[in-house]
Scaffold this motif. Structure first.
Motif, PDB file in Angstrom:
ATOM      1  N   ALA A 128       0.154  12.528   8.113  1.00  0.00           N
ATOM      2  CA  ALA A 128       0.390  11.083   8.036  1.00  0.00           C
ATOM      3  C   ALA A 128      -0.345  10.494   6.833  1.00  0.00           C
ATOM      4  O   ALA A 128       0.190   9.635   6.112  1.00  0.00           O
ATOM      5  CB  ALA A 128      -0.061  10.405   9.329  1.00  0.00           C
ATOM      6  N   GLN A 129      -1.570  10.977   6.584  1.00  0.00           N
ATOM      7  CA  GLN A 129      -2.336  10.500   5.441  1.00  0.00           C
ATOM      8  C   GLN A 129      -1.662  10.909   4.135  1.00  0.00           C
ATOM      9  O   GLN A 129      -1.617  10.132   3.174  1.00  0.00           O
ATOM     10  CB  GLN A 129      -3.760  11.056   5.491  1.00  0.00           C
ATOM     11  N   ASN A 130      -1.124  12.139   4.102  1.00  0.00           N
ATOM     12  CA  ASN A 130      -0.424  12.594   2.899  1.00  0.00           C
ATOM     13  C   ASN A 130       0.771  11.703   2.584  1.00  0.00           C
ATOM     14  O   ASN A 130       1.016  11.349   1.426  1.00  0.00           O
ATOM     15  CB  ASN A 130       0.050  14.037   3.086  1.00  0.00           C
ATOM     16  N   LEU A 131       1.541  11.352   3.634  1.00  0.00           N
ATOM     17  CA  LEU A 131       2.703  10.493   3.416  1.00  0.00           C
ATOM     18  C   LEU A 131       2.266   9.117   2.928  1.00  0.00           C
ATOM     19  O   LEU A 131       2.873   8.545   2.017  1.00  0.00           O
ATOM     20  CB  LEU A 131       3.518  10.371   4.700  1.00  0.00           C
ATOM     21  N   ASN A 132       1.194   8.591   3.497  1.00  0.00           N
ATOM     22  CA  ASN A 132       0.674   7.302   3.034  1.00  0.00           C
ATOM     23  C   ASN A 132       0.204   7.376   1.584  1.00  0.00           C
ATOM     24  O   ASN A 132       0.351   6.421   0.820  1.00  0.00           O
ATOM     25  CB  ASN A 132      -0.479   6.839   3.933  1.00  0.00           C
ATOM     26  N   ASN A 133      -0.357   8.536   1.208  1.00  0.00           N
ATOM     27  CA  ASN A 133      -0.774   8.716  -0.187  1.00  0.00           C
ATOM     28  C   ASN A 133       0.421   8.673  -1.127  1.00  0.00           C
ATOM     29  O   ASN A 133       0.344   8.114  -2.226  1.00  0.00           O
ATOM     30  CB  ASN A 133      -1.505  10.048  -0.350  1.00  0.00           C
ATOM     31  N   VAL A 134       1.538   9.300  -0.698  1.00  0.00           N
ATOM     32  CA  VAL A 134       2.756   9.262  -1.509  1.00  0.00           C
ATOM     33  C   VAL A 134       3.201   7.821  -1.706  1.00  0.00           C
ATOM     34  O   VAL A 134       3.524   7.396  -2.826  1.00  0.00           O
ATOM     35  CB  VAL A 134       3.886  10.083  -0.851  1.00  0.00           C
ATOM     36  N   LEU A 135       3.227   7.047  -0.628  1.00  0.00           N
ATOM     37  CA  LEU A 135       3.680   5.661  -0.718  1.00  0.00           C
ATOM     38  C   LEU A 135       2.769   4.854  -1.636  1.00  0.00           C
ATOM     39  O   LEU A 135       3.239   4.035  -2.428  1.00  0.00           O
ATOM     40  CB  LEU A 135       3.722   5.033   0.684  1.00  0.00           C
ATOM     41  N   ALA A 136       1.473   5.098  -1.552  1.00  0.00           N
ATOM     42  CA  ALA A 136       0.525   4.378  -2.406  1.00  0.00           C
ATOM     43  C   ALA A 136       0.728   4.757  -3.872  1.00  0.00           C
ATOM     44  O   ALA A 136       0.694   3.898  -4.763  1.00  0.00           O
ATOM     45  CB  ALA A 136      -0.906   4.675  -1.979  1.00  0.00           C
ATOM     46  N   GLN A 137       0.955   6.051  -4.134  1.00  0.00           N
ATOM     47  CA  GLN A 137       1.174   6.490  -5.510  1.00  0.00           C
ATOM     48  C   GLN A 137       2.457   5.902  -6.073  1.00  0.00           C
ATOM     49  O   GLN A 137       2.522   5.532  -7.242  1.00  0.00           O
ATOM     50  CB  GLN A 137       1.244   8.019  -5.561  1.00  0.00           C
ATOM     51  N   MET A 138       3.496   5.803  -5.223  1.00  0.00           N
ATOM     52  CA  MET A 138       4.747   5.245  -5.706  1.00  0.00           C
ATOM     53  C   MET A 138       4.583   3.777  -6.070  1.00  0.00           C
ATOM     54  O   MET A 138       5.205   3.274  -6.995  1.00  0.00           O
ATOM     55  CB  MET A 138       5.846   5.411  -4.654  1.00  0.00           C
ATOM     56  N   ASP A 139       3.712   3.072  -5.343  1.00  0.00           N
ATOM     57  CA  ASP A 139       3.471   1.664  -5.654  1.00  0.00           C
ATOM     58  C   ASP A 139       2.889   1.494  -7.050  1.00  0.00           C
ATOM     59  O   ASP A 139       3.140   0.506  -7.726  1.00  0.00           O
ATOM     60  CB  ASP A 139       2.499   1.061  -4.634  1.00  0.00           C
ATOM     61  N   THR A 140       2.054   2.457  -7.481  1.00  0.00           N
ATOM     62  CA  THR A 140       1.388   2.325  -8.779  1.00  0.00           C
ATOM     63  C   THR A 140       2.150   3.033  -9.894  1.00  0.00           C
ATOM     64  O   THR A 140       1.750   2.959 -11.048  1.00  0.00           O
ATOM     65  CB  THR A 140      -0.041   2.900  -8.705  1.00  0.00           C
ATOM     66  N   SER A 141       3.255   3.719  -9.571  1.00  0.00           N
ATOM     67  CA  SER A 141       3.954   4.492 -10.602  1.00  0.00           C
ATOM     68  C   SER A 141       5.163   3.767 -11.167  1.00  0.00           C
ATOM     69  O   SER A 141       5.836   4.285 -12.045  1.00  0.00           O
ATOM     70  CB  SER A 141       4.412   5.839 -10.025  1.00  0.00           C
ATOM     71  N   TYR A 142       5.444   2.566 -10.668  1.00  0.00           N
ATOM     72  CA  TYR A 142       6.581   1.836 -11.217  1.00  0.00           C
ATOM     73  C   TYR A 142       6.276   1.396 -12.644  1.00  0.00           C
ATOM     74  O   TYR A 142       5.134   1.132 -13.012  1.00  0.00           O
ATOM     75  CB  TYR A 142       6.908   0.628 -10.331  1.00  0.00           C
ATOM     76  N   LYS A 143       7.313   1.291 -13.438  1.00  0.00           N
ATOM     77  CA  LYS A 143       7.159   0.931 -14.844  1.00  0.00           C
ATOM     78  C   LYS A 143       6.545  -0.455 -15.002  1.00  0.00           C
ATOM     79  O   LYS A 143       6.907  -1.393 -14.293  1.00  0.00           O
ATOM     80  CB  LYS A 143       8.529   0.948 -15.533  1.00  0.00           C
TER      81      LYS A 143
END
Length: 253
Positions: A128-143
């Motif tokens: 669950a933490q790994n999935l939350n990490n993915v979501l957090a990384q996607m938030d900061t990876s937008y152009k």
């Protein structure tokens, strides 16, 4: 094994369901959900499945929004033609993904991997933490900016200055706060994955709009919506009745 498929292309969803059932006769596809709204509602109202296969780009947004809204213990295998940002996020956090087009061999390997690690995945706080990490990384990876080629120059355009994106006859233009438009080499589908879905909404096949330029919303015929903006657009921005609930929900967020 109880499985849910989140995919907005009905043909693709049916093909995926068929391949899964052929690979494992004991596998039960509980639902094929075509949108962020439908998947969020289903996951809130039903017991969690054991495994979720999810596309990323859906008709009313990105599937990441589903997992921000609904906490689920079910492992998610993303089926995607997504860009490098998501792939790096998945790999660094041990969240599985399949690159489209998905083949039977790819599915078989994914199911085998799931079976091997099922005991560690179900109810595992680390997953669950790994999935939350993915979501957090996607938030900061937008152009944050886009490079455009214009009159022999390469110009950086801040994403914050983009009022809307318009596609017509195979050409895509970004329209900025200076009432200027620039042609870009990206498709509108590619741009949709690059922009933060909390700020930008894919209105229809022609438009992606920035929430900050929306002046008002009017009811249109046949339960559609007309979006009026603070700036002129090449044609009316119309939200279909299918997308209208997701659009209004997005406006409230």
């Amino acid at each position: 094994m109880r499985v849910v498929i989140i995919e907005d292309e009905s043909k693709t969803a049916k093909e995926l369901k068929g391949m899964l059932e052929e690979l494992d006769s004991d596998l039960n596809v509980l639902a094929m959900l075509p949108s962020v709204a439908a998947a969020t509602k289903w996951l809130r109202e039903n017991p969690a499945p054991e495994l979720i296969f999810s596309d990323i780009q859906l008709g009313d947004g990105l599937s990441f929004e589903i997992f921000r809204e609904v906490q689920t213990d079910a492992p998610v295998i993303f089926c995607t033609a997504f860009d490098e940002y998501a792939i790096r996020a998945f790999e660094s956090n041990s969240v599985d993904y399949l690159l489209k087009p998905v083949t039977e061999d790819m599915l078989e390997r994914a199911l085998e991997k799931y079976r091997r690690f099922r005991g560690h995945l179900i109810g595992n706080n680390q997953y669950a933490q790994n999935l939350n990490n993915v979501l957090a990384q996607m938030d900061t990876s937008y152009k944050q900016s886009l490079l455009v080629h214009y009159r022999e120059k390469i110009i950086p355009v801040k994403v914050a200055d983009v009022h809307f994106i318009y596609a017509s006859n195979g050409n895509v233009h970004i329209h900025t706060g200076q009432n200027t438009s620039y042609p870009v080499q990206y498709t509108i589908e590619q741009l949709e994955t690059m922009l933060n879905p909390r700020q930008f909404f894919r209105a229809n096949r022609q438009f992606i709009i920035n929430r900050d330029v929306i002046k008002n919303i009017e009811h249109y015929f046949n339960r559609k919506l007309f979006v009026a903006t603070n700036y002129d657009t090449p044609e009316r921005i119309i939200i279909s009745k299918v997308k209208a609930p997701a659009f209004l929900n997005w406006m409230e967020q």
